[in-house]
Design a protein around this motif. Structure first.
Motif, short mmCIF file in Angstrom:
data_model
loop_
_atom_site.label_atom_id
_atom_site.label_comp_id
_atom_site.label_asym_id
_atom_site.label_seq_id
_atom_site.Cartn_x
_atom_site.Cartn_y
_atom_site.Cartn_z
N SER A 36 7.24 1.03 14.36
CA SER A 36 6.32 0.93 15.62
C SER A 36 7.03 2.30 16.28
O SER A 36 5.49 2.48 17.25
CB SER A 36 6.09 0.02 15.96
N LYS A 37 7.99 2.89 16.43
CA LYS A 37 8.18 3.83 16.99
C LYS A 37 7.50 5.54 16.93
O LYS A 37 7.48 5.49 15.20
CB LYS A 37 10.35 4.08 17.17
N LYS A 38 6.81 5.76 18.20
CA LYS A 38 6.73 6.77 17.54
C LYS A 38 7.51 8.37 17.78
O LYS A 38 7.91 8.27 18.56
CB LYS A 38 5.36 7.15 18.69
N ILE A 39 6.96 9.31 17.34
CA ILE A 39 7.78 10.84 17.28
C ILE A 39 7.02 11.77 17.20
O ILE A 39 5.72 11.96 16.57
CB ILE A 39 8.40 11.21 15.97
N ASN A 40 6.72 12.23 18.31
CA ASN A 40 6.44 13.90 19.16
C ASN A 40 6.73 14.99 18.15
O ASN A 40 7.67 15.49 18.49
CB ASN A 40 6.31 13.79 20.47
N PHE A 41 5.41 15.85 17.86
CA PHE A 41 5.28 17.05 17.21
C PHE A 41 4.75 17.94 17.83
O PHE A 41 3.48 17.29 18.18
CB PHE A 41 5.31 17.53 15.59
N CYS A 42 5.54 18.95 18.30
CA CYS A 42 5.32 19.53 19.21
C CYS A 42 4.98 21.26 18.61
O CYS A 42 5.98 21.29 18.33
CB CYS A 42 5.33 20.00 20.65
N LEU A 43 4.27 22.49 19.02
CA LEU A 43 4.18 23.36 18.67
C LEU A 43 3.18 24.05 19.70
O LEU A 43 2.82 23.84 20.46
CB LEU A 43 2.36 23.55 17.39
N THR A 44 4.49 25.06 20.26
CA THR A 44 4.24 25.63 21.38
C THR A 44 4.01 26.68 21.12
O THR A 44 3.76 28.14 19.72
CB THR A 44 5.76 26.20 21.74
N ASP A 77 -1.98 20.32 28.63
CA ASP A 77 -2.63 22.04 28.58
C ASP A 77 -2.25 22.50 27.20
O ASP A 77 -1.22 22.85 26.36
CB ASP A 77 -1.07 23.35 29.54
N SER A 78 -3.35 22.45 26.43
CA SER A 78 -3.33 22.79 24.94
C SER A 78 -3.36 24.46 24.55
O SER A 78 -2.55 24.77 23.95
CB SER A 78 -4.61 22.68 23.83
N SER A 79 -3.36 24.88 25.89
CA SER A 79 -2.90 26.79 26.15
C SER A 79 -1.51 27.18 25.92
O SER A 79 -0.94 27.90 25.32
CB SER A 79 -3.69 27.62 26.80
N LEU A 80 -0.30 25.93 25.89
CA LEU A 80 0.88 26.25 26.10
C LEU A 80 1.09 25.09 25.32
O LEU A 80 2.14 26.06 24.25
CB LEU A 80 1.21 25.50 26.80
N ILE A 81 0.76 24.24 24.57
CA ILE A 81 1.42 23.54 23.62
C ILE A 81 0.20 22.20 22.81
O ILE A 81 -0.51 22.12 23.92
CB ILE A 81 2.29 22.45 23.99
N LYS A 82 0.17 22.04 21.62
CA LYS A 82 -0.19 21.20 20.68
C LYS A 82 0.53 19.76 20.58
O LYS A 82 1.14 20.23 19.65
CB LYS A 82 -1.16 22.09 19.54
N MET A 83 0.11 18.87 19.71
CA MET A 83 1.10 18.11 20.29
C MET A 83 0.24 16.39 19.25
O MET A 83 -0.76 17.19 19.45
CB MET A 83 1.60 17.15 21.11
N LYS A 84 0.77 16.81 18.23
CA LYS A 84 0.93 15.11 17.76
C LYS A 84 1.54 14.29 17.29
O LYS A 84 3.05 15.11 17.31
CB LYS A 84 0.26 15.71 15.67
N SER A 85 1.33 12.53 17.42
CA SER A 85 2.18 12.00 17.31
C SER A 85 1.88 10.91 16.00
O SER A 85 1.07 10.78 16.23
CB SER A 85 2.64 11.31 18.81
#
Length: 927
Positions: free
Chosen positions: A578-586, A612-620
């Motif tokens: 159930s733990k979530k992992i955050n994947f971040c694209l700068t 702020d999607s102009s700085l980072i896109k995130m998927k969990s």
């Protein structure tokens, strides 16, 4: 040390300095004094001019250098002018004077960065020999005065500019020392190694550890180590001169002069260590005394120049700049391709450390950038230098990085505060173990106990599995055994990079809920070994965030794409699904972010919110969701992008292995014999179509590009068949040897059932694709069944040959393109790393889900795509024929609504992968 003193020229240089200083008294000129006596060369071309003019009595602001020769030396000599120009540039000066007591010339740097003659002086003509210099002194002294007055005019009108000493010290002079002496020292080392087996072994062990750091600059072990020796000396001398105002013992550095040898120089510096520490800065590296006399003269000159320039009296803030400049220049000279940029170190610290009051460490410190970021962040929060340094720990396996780290961490305000820095292999670091550091105030030993850390932040060494040092092997074997016991996962020794073992070692050093923030190559996101690494981590840590750049590489010197990985220690146990992992694209270059943008970026990652999607896109994704994705042959690398839609299409997918067998490329070990390009006299019975070169796969239909020699007959059978062509071909190679001198009859790989010259033609392929695709994602159909080279990924139909056209279409459908892109990770130059084994595990759309009527439509629409040829992905997905085909495939399985999602996933992954390549190409253009 013996020296050859040119007493006549040296004494006249001192005389001219004296005369100039007498002339300047009471004149109020911009030129305030002359100097340079301490660095007049005694037996080689000096690094410094014979005379230096200064704008201040403290001699911190240089104006100009003079090159002095006797009358029998022509001042028009090109080598002399070039050498004088070199010295001026090394000191950051834009003019120089050449004088030989008969003639004088002033040179000024022009806009094209070259020096031109601006003024010339001629004496009375009586001075022609060396004795004449004494006889006619009253004639040349007035000319010297005229030169001084003229130079002053140029200074007043701005054509000649002042150069502060700091400019030269932070860059030019250290570079000059290295470039002038690297070859000399390297040759000396090569000579010495021939006399010492121990030295040779030590050098090779060092080179094995550091070769990757030098591969962009030095490919030769001796040149690389020579550079390290020179920087070791320069850094020690610079540091001693900078701190001698604050640590009296450092004043001993003045005794490194023309009367000392390298061995005695080391002894002098050892005295400084014994009285005031800074061991990691002043510690000598092995064989640093094996330098030729000319090199030692340069080091002496450098020291005397610094000492007499009284750099310690420079303003404290400028001194701090000098320290930082020294570190930056040393890093640049070593060309450490994996040296952490400060902006990246700072970001990693701020997204990792939860408790700044706790003990934080970098145990692979390299040149100290991360340790510096830890200290800066602690200072900003704790406001106490003592508390900051007391809770910061730094170590590295090698002495040289610690020298740079120690300089990087030194501030003038905290010179007397002990630093918890020690030399150790990370595998030997243990909580509770005692280490001895020195008190810089008095040089006395301080015993410190290594604590459990609240956070460890490191840029792990990028050491490939085939470069792991022998002394590390036992460490990683022990680590691998523990991982197997705790997780059931086997790490293959000899196939696993060094960095993959380090989080499991650091786990032992962290306190409960301690955090680990690391910089890794992105290879773990797409390889089979990386998948094992990820799965094992889940037993030891809760993975918080994985960060990847969407706009170029962070390490511009290295063809490696890096990731940031932030984790929190947990009790070793089964992963919590159930733990979530955050994947971040700068989304922007980190080094160009202003303070407000950086704060916003940090908040996004720490809070796991895309503020702020102009700085980072995130998927969990939850750990459970990731398990489901990986089961479909998708790599971790794909998780940075939106693949939520996969849950909707899963039921329509089947393993590619249901319809195809992966074909292994042939590899016999002697291509000239088995791969025939062009005409030959071999009978056609023994020739099989073959595709060897990936670049020949240009369209959806691939033609074999040569023939393969596949003979199943024995020699006797060939003779009875009268196949002279095959017999002569075999005979041609039967007497040859390979590169190691071993006969081909013995070296070519074969089984007991086949002769050395035999190669099977059983593994023929129907479809083929490149192992490392770039901007085009497709699977080609072979015009006829053929053997393929090992550098290609190939498929053979299992059954249902009547389905061949449909399977061909489905492999190249929108989901098929996604599956190819999603199995690997982007390399440093932008291509996709996608192995055959990973391709063998992808899923494809199940052809049984498609009606007979839809099959015909799909094949017909795909025919139009094949006819117009393969395009780059971006153009491909804008093509009308392609869209009709892709929508029809998805409609046929009831998933047309996923068209835009799948398309956007492909484009997003391509953009991230190609962004690295575009940045690389732009850098090449800028160069």
């Amino acid at each position: 040390m013996g020296t050859i003193v040119r007493r006549n020229e040296r004494s006249w240089a001192i005389e001219i300095i004296t005369q100039i200083n007498l002339m300047l008294q009471g004149l109020g000129l911009k030129i305030k004094c002359a100097g340079g006596e301490s660095t007049i060369s005694v037996n080689k071309k000096s690094m410094f001019p014979d005379v230096l003019l200064f704008e201040d009595e403290a001699q911190n602001r240089r104006l100009q250098g003079w090159e002095l020769k006797m009358p029998d030396v022509l001042i028009t000599d090109e080598a002399l002018i070039k050498d004088a120009a070199r010295k001026a540039k090394a000191l950051g000066l834009n003019s120089f004077v050449i004088w030989n007591f008969t003639y004088g010339k002033l040179y000024i740097k022009g806009t094209d960065d070259t020096f031109y003659e601006a003024k010339a002086w001629t004496g009375t003509g009586n001075i022609k020999t060396r004795p004449d210099v004494t006889t006619y002194k009253n004639e040349w002294v007035p000319v010297i005065r005229d030169i001084i007055m003229t130079v002053n005019e140029y200074l007043v009108n701005g054509e000649i500019s002042t150069a502060p000493i700091t400019e030269a010290l932070t860059d030019n002079l250290l570079t000059e020392i290295v470039q002038r002496n690297k070859g000399l020292v390297a040759e000396n080392l090569r000579t010495e190694v021939s006399n010492s087996m121990i030295m040779e072994r030590k050098m090779k062990v060092w080179w094995n550890a550091f070769q990757q750091e030098y591969e962009k600059d030095e490919t030769n072990m001796y040149s690389a180590y020579a550079k390290t020796i020179l920087i070791n000396w320069a850094n020690r001398i610079m540091f001693a001169n900078l701190i001698k105002k604050y640590h009296n013992c450092a004043d001993l550095i003045k005794y490194i002069d023309n009367s000392t040898s390298p061995e005695e120089g080391n002894e002098i510096i050892d005295q400084i260590i014994s009285q005031g520490d800074f061991y990691n800065v002043f510690h000598k590296i092995d064989y640093n005394d094996l330098i030729p006399e000319d090199t030692w003269v340069d080091i002496i000159d450098y020291n005397q120049f610094l000492y007499n320039s009284k750099v310690e009296n420079i303003d404290q803030s400028v001194l701090q700049d000098l320290l930082e400049g020294t570190v930056n220049t040393a890093k640049r000279e070593i060309r450490g391709q994996f040296s952490t940029p400060f902006w990246l170190a700072d970001l990693l610290c701020q997204i990792t450390v939860e408790n700044w009051n706790g003990h934080c460490a970098d145990l692979c410190s390299g040149t100290g950038t991360i340790a510096k970021a830890i200290i800066n962040n602690k200072m900003n929060r704790l406001k106490s230098a003592e508390d900051t340094f007391a809770t910061t720990w730094i170590s590295d396996k090698h002495a040289y990085p610690l020298q740079i780290s120690n300089i990087a961490l030194t501030s003038i305000e905290s010179l007397n505060i002990p630093i918890n820095m020690f030399q150790s292999d990370i595998f030997d670091v243990e909580a509770g173990k005692e280490v001895i550091i020195k008190n810089p105030a008095d040089g006395l030993d301080l015993v410190r106990q290594i604590p459990a850390f609240s956070a460890v932040i490191s840029n792990f060494p990028f050491v490939k599995y085939n470069n792991i040092a022998s002394d590390e092997y036992e460490h990683i074997k022990k680590c691998a055994d523990a991982i197997k016991v705790n997780t059931g996962i086997s790490f293959k020794l000899g196939k696993t990079d060094l960095y993959m073992f380090l989080p499991f070692k650091i786990y032992e050093l962290l306190e409960e809920n301690g955090r680990l923030g690391i910089i890794l190559s992105n290879s773990w996101l797409g390889t089979d070994v990386g998948k094992d690494f990820y799965n094992a981590l889940l037993y030891y840590y809760d993975i918080q965030s994985v960060v990847l750049s969407n706009c170029g590489r962070w390490f511009e010197n290295a063809d490696v794409v890096a990731t940031l990985l932030v984790m929190q220690k947990k009790k070793i146990s089964l992963p919590d699904k159930s733990k979530k992992i955050n994947f971040c694209l700068t989304q922007k270059e980190l080094k160009n972010l202003d303070s407000e943008q950086l704060e916003s970026l940090i908040s996004c990652i720490v809070l796991k919110e895309e503020l702020d999607s102009s700085l980072i896109k995130m998927k969990s994704y939850t750990v459970g969701e990731i398990i489901s994705v990986l089961a479909k042959g998708i790599s971790l690398n794909a998780l940075f992008h939106n693949i939520d839609w996969m849950q909707d299409i899963n039921e329509k997918l089947i393993p590619i292995s249901d319809n195809f067998t992966m074909v292994r490329g042939e590899r016999k070990g002697w291509n000239d014999m088995f791969y025939i390009n062009g005409a030959c006299n071999i009978e056609t019975d023994h020739l099989v179509p073959m595709l060897k070169t990936p670049r020949n796969i240009k369209n959806f239909i691939a033609e074999p590009d040569r023939k393969a020699f596949c003979c199943k007959n024995s020699i006797d059978e060939l003779k009875s068949l009268g196949h002279e062509g095959a017999l002569k071909w075999i005979e041609k190679f039967s007497g040859l040897c390979n590169e190691k001198g071993k006969p081909l009859t013995e070296s070519i790989h074969h089984t007991q059932k086949e002769a050395w010259y035999q190669m099977s033609d059983d593994s023929k392929a129907d479809f083929v694709t490149a192992i490392n695709p770039d901007k085009r994602l497709f699977v080609a159909k072979l015009a006829q069944q053929a053997l393929i080279d090992q550098r290609l990924t190939a498929l053979a139909m299992k059954d249902n040959t009547e389905q061949k056209d449909l399977l061909f279409a489905l492999l190249n459908s929108l989901y098929g393109m996604f599956a190819i892109e999603a199995i690997g990770f982007g390399r440093g130059l932008g291509v996709l790393d996608a192995s055959k084994d990973r391709f063998a595990r992808i899923n494809m759309i199940n052809p049984k889900m498609i009606s007979e009527e839809d099959k015909k439509t799909i094949i017909e629409l795909f025919h139009h795509v094949v006819k117009r040829g393969v395009m780059d992905v971006e153009r491909e997905l804008k093509d009308e024929a392609r869209e009709k085909f892709d929508r029809e495939v998805l409609r046929a399985i009831g998933k047309e609504h996923l068209y835009e999602d799948i398309k956007n996933s492909i484009l997003s992954m391509q953009k991230t992968r190609q962004a690295v390549n575009n940045k690389y190409k732009q850098n090449e253009v800028n160069r």
